[in-house]
Design an enzyme around this catalytic site. Structure first.
Site, short mmCIF file in Angstrom:
data_model
loop_
_atom_site.label_atom_id
_atom_site.label_comp_id
_atom_site.label_asym_id
_atom_site.label_seq_id
_atom_site.Cartn_x
_atom_site.Cartn_y
_atom_site.Cartn_z
CG ASP A 91 -2.09 -1.37 0.94
OD1 ASP A 91 -1.76 -1.93 0.15
OD2 ASP A 91 -1.89 -1.59 2.22
CD GLU A 138 -5.32 -2.22 5.42
OE1 GLU A 138 -4.12 -2.22 4.97
OE2 GLU A 138 -5.21 -0.70 4.98
#
Length: 275
Positions: free
Chosen positions: A53, A166
């Site tokens: 990420d 997430e």
């Protein structure tokens, strides 16, 4: 499709299919336009950990800054990477690989060990346990304090790496890695981020790496999937509107419903979503 599944997808704006190049261009345009609209800022600041990420966010920010320089002739624009290990990072080699790929204008290291240990000691003197889970919450908050200190001194904006796979679970620390100015990846699931990194010719080791927040001393490099209790492949399928097992769906929905407070900060007297 399950009713709650449809709501979660709509809330997070996840697309069932993406064109990686289009999403790369879309994100770069977003990053450029934000700085153009807010001329008091001249830099993007991001913690690079060596995971998928931060690597993706960093590369997109790097490209946006390069394009802004070329298009405006203003060489004050810069991208700053921040390395924030707690002592020595076990996967430091991955972090260095990510830095080489992203190629920031400068890299600043703010090791959080001394500050974290000092606060832990203070809390214990005050009679608190300050156990491993507490320390796991303190670490990202210390990191964010340092990132904003870097941003203040460089007229910067702090970037986050939160994405749909997430965000649905509030899989971030309040006022830690969740306390950012911009989240360029928000709307994407894990596999979509991987598609974008492939399109950017990133090293395979970075997007094939087992994701881990690595916050607990007693369980170092704990895989995210273990912490979440569900695999990313199932999370991605669910967010893309596809069928998953009943067990996976229930865990995803449980995580979503119990973490509403983390996706809406702070709560005021006018908010009604929580009851």
């Amino acid at each position: 499709m399950r009713l709650l599944q449809a709501k979660i997808i709509a809330d997070l704006h996840v697309q069932p299919v993406i064109n990686a190049k289009d999403e790369i261009d879309r994100t770069i345009a977003f990053l450029k336009n934000y700085l153009i609209a807010n001329p008091q800022y001249k830099s993007y600041v991001l913690a690079i950990s060596g995971g998928q990420d931060s690597t993706l966010t960093g590369k997109l920010a790097r490209i946006a800054i390069n394009q802004l320089r070329q298009e405006t002739g203003n060489d004050q624009y810069e991208f700053i990477a921040v390395r924030q290990p707690y002592g020595e990072q076990a996967d430091e080699e991955d972090a260095q690989t990510a830095l080489k790929f992203v190629a920031p204008d400068q890299t600043i290291t703010t090791n959080i060990k001394e500050a974290t240990d000092a606060l832990t000691k203070t809390l214990r003197v005050s009679g608190l346990a300050a156990d491993d889970m507490s320390r796991g919450s303190i670490k990202p908050k210390m990191r964010m304090i340092a990132q904003y200190a870097v941003a203040r001194e460089h007229d910067g904006v702090v970037l986050g790496t939160d994405h749909a796979a997430e965000a649905f679970a509030g899989f971030f620390t309040k006022y830690g890695d969740g306390g950012t100015d911009l989240d360029p990846l928000w709307r994407l699931d894990k596999s979509q981020g991987q598609q974008m990194l492939k399109a950017l010719n990133a090293p395979e080791s970075l997007y094939n790496k087992v994701p881990s927040a690595d916050l607990e001393d007693k369980r170092p490099q704990l895989p995210d999937e273990v912490a979440l209790g569900v695999k990313y492949k199932d999370i991605d399928k669910y967010l893309e509107g596809r069928e998953v097992s009943e067990e996976a769906a229930k865990q995803i929905e449980k995580l979503y419903l119990t973490t509403k407070h983390k996706r809406h900060l702070p709560v005021t007297i006018y908010d009604t979503w929580w009851y």
